[in-house]
Design a protein around this motif. Structure first.
Motif, short mmCIF file in Angstrom:
data_model
loop_
_atom_site.label_atom_id
_atom_site.label_comp_id
_atom_site.label_asym_id
_atom_site.label_seq_id
_atom_site.Cartn_x
_atom_site.Cartn_y
_atom_site.Cartn_z
N VAL A 295 0.85 -1.18 0.00
CA VAL A 295 0.00 0.00 0.00
C VAL A 295 0.89 1.23 0.00
CG1 VAL A 295 -1.76 1.29 1.25
CG2 VAL A 295 -1.82 -1.21 1.24
N SER A 296 0.61 2.15 -0.91
CA SER A 296 1.36 3.39 -1.02
C SER A 296 0.37 4.56 -1.02
CB SER A 296 2.21 3.39 -2.30
OG SER A 296 3.06 4.51 -2.35
N THR A 297 0.86 5.74 -1.32
CA THR A 297 0.02 6.93 -1.24
C THR A 297 -0.32 7.52 -2.60
OG1 THR A 297 -0.08 9.22 -0.43
CG2 THR A 297 2.11 8.31 -0.86
N ALA A 298 -1.56 7.98 -2.75
CA ALA A 298 -1.99 8.62 -3.99
C ALA A 298 -1.32 9.97 -4.20
CB ALA A 298 -3.51 8.78 -3.98
N LEU A 299 -0.61 10.47 -3.20
CA LEU A 299 0.13 11.72 -3.36
C LEU A 299 1.18 11.61 -4.46
CD1 LEU A 299 0.76 12.61 0.40
CD2 LEU A 299 -0.79 13.80 -1.15
N ILE B 201 1.42 -2.32 -6.65
CA ILE B 201 1.40 -1.20 -5.70
C ILE B 201 0.02 -0.56 -5.74
CG2 ILE B 201 2.34 1.08 -5.15
CD1 ILE B 201 5.01 0.12 -6.39
N ALA B 202 -0.63 -0.52 -4.60
CA ALA B 202 -1.95 0.10 -4.49
C ALA B 202 -1.79 1.48 -3.87
CB ALA B 202 -2.88 -0.75 -3.63
N ARG B 203 -1.99 2.52 -4.68
CA ARG B 203 -1.93 3.89 -4.16
C ARG B 203 -3.33 4.31 -3.72
NH1 ARG B 203 1.83 7.23 -8.52
NH2 ARG B 203 3.83 6.19 -8.06
N VAL B 204 -3.41 4.82 -2.52
CA VAL B 204 -4.72 5.21 -1.97
C VAL B 204 -4.64 6.62 -1.39
CG1 VAL B 204 -5.34 2.83 -1.47
CG2 VAL B 204 -4.23 4.20 0.30
N GLY B 205 -5.81 7.24 -1.30
CA GLY B 205 -5.91 8.55 -0.68
C GLY B 205 -6.29 8.40 0.78
N PHE B 206 -7.32 9.12 1.20
CA PHE B 206 -7.75 9.08 2.59
C PHE B 206 -8.47 7.76 2.89
CE2 PHE B 206 -7.69 13.60 1.44
CZ PHE B 206 -6.81 14.08 2.40
N LEU B 207 -8.12 7.14 4.00
CA LEU B 207 -8.77 5.91 4.43
C LEU B 207 -9.90 6.24 5.40
CD1 LEU B 207 -5.53 3.85 5.00
CD2 LEU B 207 -7.23 3.41 3.22
N LYS C 189 -4.83 -13.43 -4.59
CA LYS C 189 -5.27 -14.71 -5.10
C LYS C 189 -5.32 -14.75 -6.63
CE LYS C 189 -8.00 -16.25 -1.14
NZ LYS C 189 -7.37 -17.57 -1.09
N GLN C 190 -5.64 -13.62 -7.27
CA GLN C 190 -5.87 -13.63 -8.71
C GLN C 190 -4.79 -12.94 -9.54
OE1 GLN C 190 -9.82 -12.12 -9.44
NE2 GLN C 190 -10.77 -13.61 -8.10
N SER C 191 -4.02 -12.08 -8.92
CA SER C 191 -2.93 -11.38 -9.61
C SER C 191 -3.42 -10.73 -10.91
CB SER C 191 -1.78 -12.34 -9.91
OG SER C 191 -0.60 -11.64 -10.25
N ASN C 192 -4.42 -9.86 -10.76
CA ASN C 192 -5.00 -9.19 -11.93
C ASN C 192 -4.15 -8.02 -12.42
OD1 ASN C 192 -7.42 -10.77 -12.02
ND2 ASN C 192 -8.16 -9.65 -10.23
N HIS C 193 -3.28 -7.48 -11.57
CA HIS C 193 -2.51 -6.29 -11.94
C HIS C 193 -1.03 -6.48 -11.63
CE1 HIS C 193 -6.29 -4.08 -12.47
NE2 HIS C 193 -6.70 -4.70 -11.38
N PRO C 194 -0.40 -7.52 -12.18
CA PRO C 194 1.02 -7.74 -11.89
C PRO C 194 1.88 -6.63 -12.49
CG PRO C 194 0.31 -9.20 -13.64
CD PRO C 194 -0.94 -8.52 -13.12
N CYS C 195 2.84 -6.17 -11.70
CA CYS C 195 3.77 -5.13 -12.14
C CYS C 195 3.05 -3.87 -12.60
CB CYS C 195 4.70 -5.65 -13.21
SG CYS C 195 5.76 -6.99 -12.61
N ASN C 196 2.04 -3.47 -11.83
CA ASN C 196 1.29 -2.25 -12.11
C ASN C 196 1.07 -1.46 -10.84
OD1 ASN C 196 0.27 -1.61 -14.89
ND2 ASN C 196 -0.30 -3.77 -14.80
N ILE C 197 1.04 -0.13 -11.01
CA ILE C 197 0.64 0.77 -9.94
C ILE C 197 -0.81 1.12 -10.19
CG2 ILE C 197 0.97 3.06 -8.92
CD1 ILE C 197 3.91 2.90 -9.76
N VAL C 198 -1.66 0.82 -9.22
CA VAL C 198 -3.10 1.06 -9.39
C VAL C 198 -3.59 2.03 -8.33
CG1 VAL C 198 -3.54 -1.17 -10.47
CG2 VAL C 198 -3.71 -0.95 -7.99
N GLY C 199 -4.49 2.91 -8.75
CA GLY C 199 -5.18 3.78 -7.81
C GLY C 199 -6.45 3.08 -7.37
N VAL C 200 -6.73 3.10 -6.07
CA VAL C 200 -7.90 2.42 -5.54
C VAL C 200 -8.71 3.42 -4.73
CG1 VAL C 200 -8.72 0.36 -4.32
CG2 VAL C 200 -6.42 0.39 -5.26
N SER C 201 -10.00 3.54 -5.04
CA SER C 201 -10.86 4.48 -4.30
C SER C 201 -12.27 3.92 -4.24
CB SER C 201 -10.86 5.86 -4.96
OG SER C 201 -11.53 5.82 -6.21
N GLU C 202 -13.13 4.59 -3.46
CA GLU C 202 -14.52 4.13 -3.35
C GLU C 202 -15.35 4.66 -4.51
OE1 GLU C 202 -16.14 5.55 0.31
OE2 GLU C 202 -15.40 7.59 0.01
#
Length: 214
Positions: free
Chosen positions: A116-120, A159-165, A201-214
């Motif tokens: 988990v990383s930061t969306a900054l 790497i999952a970049r996220v903002g405010f939790l 379990k599924q490895s849908n985004h190997p070697c990718n930085i993804v932004g995750v939000s609601e």
């Protein structure tokens, strides 16, 4: 080299298990019947959880020698490590742990890493984003060092970049590769935990930085 695969019963090494996001991951994994090894500073941190599939070990996540004793036999490493305060010293948990984890995984032949990383770290010209990045500059700097260490490795990382939790109970989330999805800069911890378990379990985004939000 990156590849996609799907795991059934999964052996997870979880770093940051005593944090609120980490506990969410831990609960989901145990409910799914997975085996979890949680590395914490003190076993007392997880003394309230008793499960036959949980192994709690006390150790320093920034010490490669300690990690190399623990890693063999695991399918994936999930790290939700982050600073408890925005000080320079506290934020080094990002960069220091990444060096130890990457080195240990490569030596032990364990390839799958989720962090988990930061969306900054997403580029933005918005004034608010620039202000937030300045305020949380220690966080952003060390998260960047962490990511650079991971990107330079030969691991199968996500790497999952996220903002405010937030503490909403929803497990719903939206994804975008290389950006934070439009419309929201926050995500429930429960949703982030759900994404990380699914990705493990599924490895849908190997070697990718993804932004995750609601």
């Amino acid at each position: 080299m990156c590849w996609a695969k799907e795991l059934g019963h999964t052996k997870i090494l979880l770093l940051g298990a005593n944090g609120r996001t980490g506990r969410g991951i831990l609960n989901l994994a145990l409910e799914a019947g997975d085996d979890v090894t949680a590395v914490v500073r003190s076993k007392d941190k997880l003394a309230d959880i008793d499960h036959p599939n949980l192994n709690v070990l006390a150790g320093d996540v920034c010490e490669p020698e300690a990690l190399q004793q623990i890693l063999p036999g695991h399918d994936v490493v999930i790290s939700t490590l982050g600073p408890r305060s925005p000080t320079k010293a506290a934020c080094r948990i990002y960069s220091d742990s990444a060096v130890a984890v990457v080195d240990s995984m490569q030596k032990c032949g364990i390839s799958r890493l989720l962090v988990v990383s930061t969306a900054l770290l997403f580029l933005s010209s918005k004034l608010l984003d620039r202000v937030l990045r300045f305020i949380a500059r220690n966080n952003a700097h060390n998260a960047s060092l962490m990511e650079n260490t991971i990107l330079a490795s030969k691991l199968e990382w996500t790497i999952a970049r996220v903002g405010f939790l937030n503490e909403k109970k929803s497990e719903e989330y939206r994804l975008a590769e290389g950006a934070l999805p439009e419309g929201s800069n926050s995500i429930p911890r429960a949703a982030l935990a759900h994404f990380l378990i699914t990705e493990a379990k599924q490895s849908n985004h190997p070697c990718n930085i993804v932004g995750v939000s609601e």
